[in-house]
Motif scaffolding. Structure first.
Motif, mmCIF file in Angstrom:
data_model
loop_
_atom_site.group_PDB
_atom_site.id
_atom_site.type_symbol
_atom_site.label_atom_id
_atom_site.label_comp_id
_atom_site.label_asym_id
_atom_site.label_seq_id
_atom_site.Cartn_x
_atom_site.Cartn_y
_atom_site.Cartn_z
ATOM 1 N N ARG A 51 14.564 43.001 44.658
ATOM 2 C CA ARG A 51 14.726 43.794 43.567
ATOM 3 C C ARG A 51 15.733 43.138 42.472
ATOM 4 O O ARG A 51 16.320 44.059 41.972
ATOM 5 C CB ARG A 51 15.144 45.177 43.855
ATOM 6 C CG ARG A 51 14.453 45.994 44.985
ATOM 7 C CD ARG A 51 15.067 47.556 45.331
ATOM 8 N NE ARG A 51 14.296 47.826 46.254
ATOM 9 C CZ ARG A 51 14.600 49.381 46.977
ATOM 10 N NH1 ARG A 51 15.592 49.941 46.375
ATOM 11 N NH2 ARG A 51 14.013 49.531 47.945
ATOM 12 N N ASN A 52 15.500 41.836 42.372
ATOM 13 C CA ASN A 52 16.557 41.156 41.691
ATOM 14 C C ASN A 52 15.591 40.551 40.285
ATOM 15 O O ASN A 52 16.172 39.742 39.409
ATOM 16 C CB ASN A 52 17.012 39.923 42.331
ATOM 17 C CG ASN A 52 18.117 39.286 41.512
ATOM 18 O OD1 ASN A 52 19.067 40.143 40.891
ATOM 19 N ND2 ASN A 52 18.215 38.298 41.648
ATOM 20 N N PHE A 53 14.429 41.185 39.949
ATOM 21 C CA PHE A 53 13.691 40.746 38.764
ATOM 22 C C PHE A 53 13.200 42.302 38.053
ATOM 23 O O PHE A 53 12.760 42.966 38.776
ATOM 24 C CB PHE A 53 12.546 40.110 38.941
ATOM 25 C CG PHE A 53 12.908 38.467 39.149
ATOM 26 C CD1 PHE A 53 12.561 37.588 38.037
ATOM 27 C CD2 PHE A 53 13.495 37.917 40.328
ATOM 28 C CE1 PHE A 53 12.979 36.250 38.196
ATOM 29 C CE2 PHE A 53 13.700 36.715 40.412
ATOM 30 C CZ PHE A 53 13.467 35.824 39.297
ATOM 31 N N ALA A 54 13.365 42.312 36.987
ATOM 32 C CA ALA A 54 13.204 43.727 36.171
ATOM 33 C C ALA A 54 11.792 43.961 36.252
ATOM 34 O O ALA A 54 11.266 44.970 36.650
ATOM 35 C CB ALA A 54 13.407 43.547 34.637
ATOM 36 N N ALA A 97 6.023 36.470 48.335
ATOM 37 C CA ALA A 97 7.181 36.473 47.417
ATOM 38 C C ALA A 97 7.821 34.961 47.183
ATOM 39 O O ALA A 97 8.403 34.677 48.162
ATOM 40 C CB ALA A 97 8.291 37.429 47.569
ATOM 41 N N GLY A 98 7.732 34.404 45.910
ATOM 42 C CA GLY A 98 8.207 33.125 45.911
ATOM 43 C C GLY A 98 9.771 33.202 45.272
ATOM 44 O O GLY A 98 10.007 33.570 44.280
ATOM 45 N N GLU A 99 10.699 32.498 46.241
ATOM 46 C CA GLU A 99 12.089 32.737 45.917
ATOM 47 C C GLU A 99 12.653 31.394 45.812
ATOM 48 O O GLU A 99 12.615 30.596 46.871
ATOM 49 C CB GLU A 99 12.682 33.694 46.900
ATOM 50 C CG GLU A 99 12.021 35.015 47.065
ATOM 51 C CD GLU A 99 12.545 36.030 47.605
ATOM 52 O OE1 GLU A 99 13.870 35.964 48.035
ATOM 53 O OE2 GLU A 99 12.039 37.140 48.065
ATOM 54 N N LEU A 100 13.851 31.470 44.981
ATOM 55 C CA LEU A 100 14.659 30.129 44.996
ATOM 56 C C LEU A 100 15.724 30.580 45.898
ATOM 57 O O LEU A 100 16.162 31.802 46.191
ATOM 58 C CB LEU A 100 15.303 30.042 43.696
ATOM 59 C CG LEU A 100 16.373 28.855 43.413
ATOM 60 C CD1 LEU A 100 15.762 27.464 43.467
ATOM 61 C CD2 LEU A 100 17.063 29.160 42.210
ATOM 62 N N ALA A 101 16.277 29.679 46.737
ATOM 63 C CA ALA A 101 17.158 30.027 47.741
ATOM 64 C C ALA A 101 18.215 28.772 47.530
ATOM 65 O O ALA A 101 18.131 27.496 47.564
ATOM 66 C CB ALA A 101 16.538 29.830 48.958
ATOM 67 N N PRO A 200 27.629 26.620 57.894
ATOM 68 C CA PRO A 200 26.814 25.454 57.342
ATOM 69 C C PRO A 200 25.170 25.821 57.747
ATOM 70 O O PRO A 200 24.793 25.858 58.799
ATOM 71 C CB PRO A 200 27.300 23.982 57.908
ATOM 72 C CG PRO A 200 28.711 24.764 58.393
ATOM 73 C CD PRO A 200 28.729 26.201 58.718
ATOM 74 N N GLY A 201 24.326 25.395 56.740
ATOM 75 C CA GLY A 201 22.829 25.794 56.715
ATOM 76 C C GLY A 201 22.380 27.027 56.508
ATOM 77 O O GLY A 201 21.038 27.249 56.515
ATOM 78 N N ASP A 202 23.068 28.229 56.322
ATOM 79 C CA ASP A 202 22.645 29.128 56.067
ATOM 80 C C ASP A 202 22.057 29.485 54.748
ATOM 81 O O ASP A 202 22.170 28.579 53.783
ATOM 82 C CB ASP A 202 23.897 30.278 56.185
ATOM 83 C CG ASP A 202 24.402 30.837 57.349
ATOM 84 O OD1 ASP A 202 23.701 30.474 58.516
ATOM 85 O OD2 ASP A 202 25.389 31.488 57.511
ATOM 86 N N VAL A 203 20.976 30.495 54.706
ATOM 87 C CA VAL A 203 20.335 30.327 53.538
ATOM 88 C C VAL A 203 20.727 31.812 52.776
ATOM 89 O O VAL A 203 20.495 32.797 53.533
ATOM 90 C CB VAL A 203 18.768 30.515 53.757
ATOM 91 C CG1 VAL A 203 17.805 30.521 52.544
ATOM 92 C CG2 VAL A 203 18.405 28.884 54.413
ATOM 93 N N ILE A 204 20.550 31.791 51.521
ATOM 94 C CA ILE A 204 20.799 32.941 50.457
ATOM 95 C C ILE A 204 19.609 32.849 49.575
ATOM 96 O O ILE A 204 19.526 31.883 48.757
ATOM 97 C CB ILE A 204 21.957 33.048 49.811
ATOM 98 C CG1 ILE A 204 23.205 33.327 50.736
ATOM 99 C CG2 ILE A 204 21.981 34.283 48.723
ATOM 100 C CD1 ILE A 204 23.957 31.879 51.208
ATOM 101 N N ALA A 205 18.668 33.787 49.522
ATOM 102 C CA ALA A 205 17.534 33.916 48.690
ATOM 103 C C ALA A 205 17.667 34.838 47.525
ATOM 104 O O ALA A 205 18.227 35.950 47.907
ATOM 105 C CB ALA A 205 16.396 33.918 49.444
ATOM 106 N N PHE A 206 17.354 34.501 46.539
ATOM 107 C CA PHE A 206 17.692 35.141 45.172
ATOM 108 C C PHE A 206 16.754 36.365 44.636
ATOM 109 O O PHE A 206 16.605 36.894 43.664
ATOM 110 C CB PHE A 206 17.950 34.256 44.247
ATOM 111 C CG PHE A 206 19.243 33.313 44.556
ATOM 112 C CD1 PHE A 206 20.380 33.826 45.020
ATOM 113 C CD2 PHE A 206 19.000 32.000 44.458
ATOM 114 C CE1 PHE A 206 21.610 33.236 45.036
ATOM 115 C CE2 PHE A 206 20.292 31.307 44.799
ATOM 116 C CZ PHE A 206 21.384 31.687 45.090
#
Length: 240
Positions: A51-54, A97-101, A200-206
């Motif tokens: 829910r990070n895009f309007a 869902a295409g996400e930058l991470a 180290p190596g953990d992923v955060i997707a936006f």
């Protein structure tokens, strides 16, 4: 610089990717000839913001959140670039869902937003697959192969104001820019770091723009983020 991992004869080697070749301490390997790309990191968890895009809020009729809404995918969700993704046998309605991470580079906790760039190894792309007909967010999103990741990590990237698009079997399904995010990537990492100690190596997707439609076995999903590259996976029939 692009940092990649390549699987060769049962071993995974990390190095620098350039023009179809991964240069590692163990030697130089051609992708597709000597081996195939492995997931670009080995996360203990994938922390995913929704829910990070309007436009996503409008599509799903969600209220605007006052803080990032997140969920967690396990390591078993990770699939490498260009590897098949089995359609889950328990679902009949799977979306993409295409996400930058971002990929974390060092153990860290309780970061200010200004400290975030210092702990990020770089950026990659994640496909947040969602079994939409399942009850509850964990059941929908945390299954095996639900988080394709790759193709590599781009270490020289400003995540602000970059274009993205997603094609499914050649049809343009998503097109947006990260400036449309409700919460800034650095703000998100800071917020989550108050709650979790990153490894180290953990992923955060936006999060992802609106995703108009489902995928079926035989579809090829291609997610492109400007400055990073294209993550591509084919949806395979369910495993029996």
């Amino acid at each position: 610089m692009k940092r990649a991992r390549i699987a060769v004869d049962g071993e995974v080697h990390a190095g620098t990717y350039r023009d179809g070749v991964v240069e590692t301490d163990a030697g130089t390997f051609a992708v597709g000839e000597d081996g195939r790309l492995a997931p670009p990191c080995d996360p203990s968890a994938l922390y995913c913001v929704g829910r990070n895009f309007a436009e996503t809020l409008d599509q799903m009729e969600y209220d605007v959140p006052d803080q990032p809404a997140f969920f967690i995918k396990p390591p078993a969700s990770v699939v490498a670039h260009d590897r098949p993704v089995p359609y889950p046998s328990f679902s009949e309605e799977v979306t993409y869902a295409g996400e930058l991470a971002a990929v974390i580079d060092e153990r860290c906790h309780r970061l200010d937003a200004g400290e975030v760039p210092e702990v990020i190894r770089g950026y990659t792309i994640m496909n947040d697959l969602d079994a939409l007909d399942q009850p509850g967010r964990t059941a929908r999103k945390a299954f095996d192969a639900s988080g394709p990741l790759g193709p590599w990590i781009e270490t020289d990237l400003d995540p602000h104001g970059i274009d993205m698009h997603t094609d499914v079997s050649g049809e343009r399904r998503q097109e947006a820019n990260t400036e449309l995010m409700l919460f800034d990537p650095h703000e998100i990492v800071s917020f989550l770091s108050e709650r979790f100690t990153f490894q180290p190596g953990d992923v955060i997707a936006f999060g992802s723009p609106a995703n108009p439609g489902v995928v079926e076995p035989g579809d090829t999903i291609e997610i492109t983020y400007e400055g990073v590259g294209t993550l591509r996976n084919e949806v395979a029939p369910p495993e029996r």
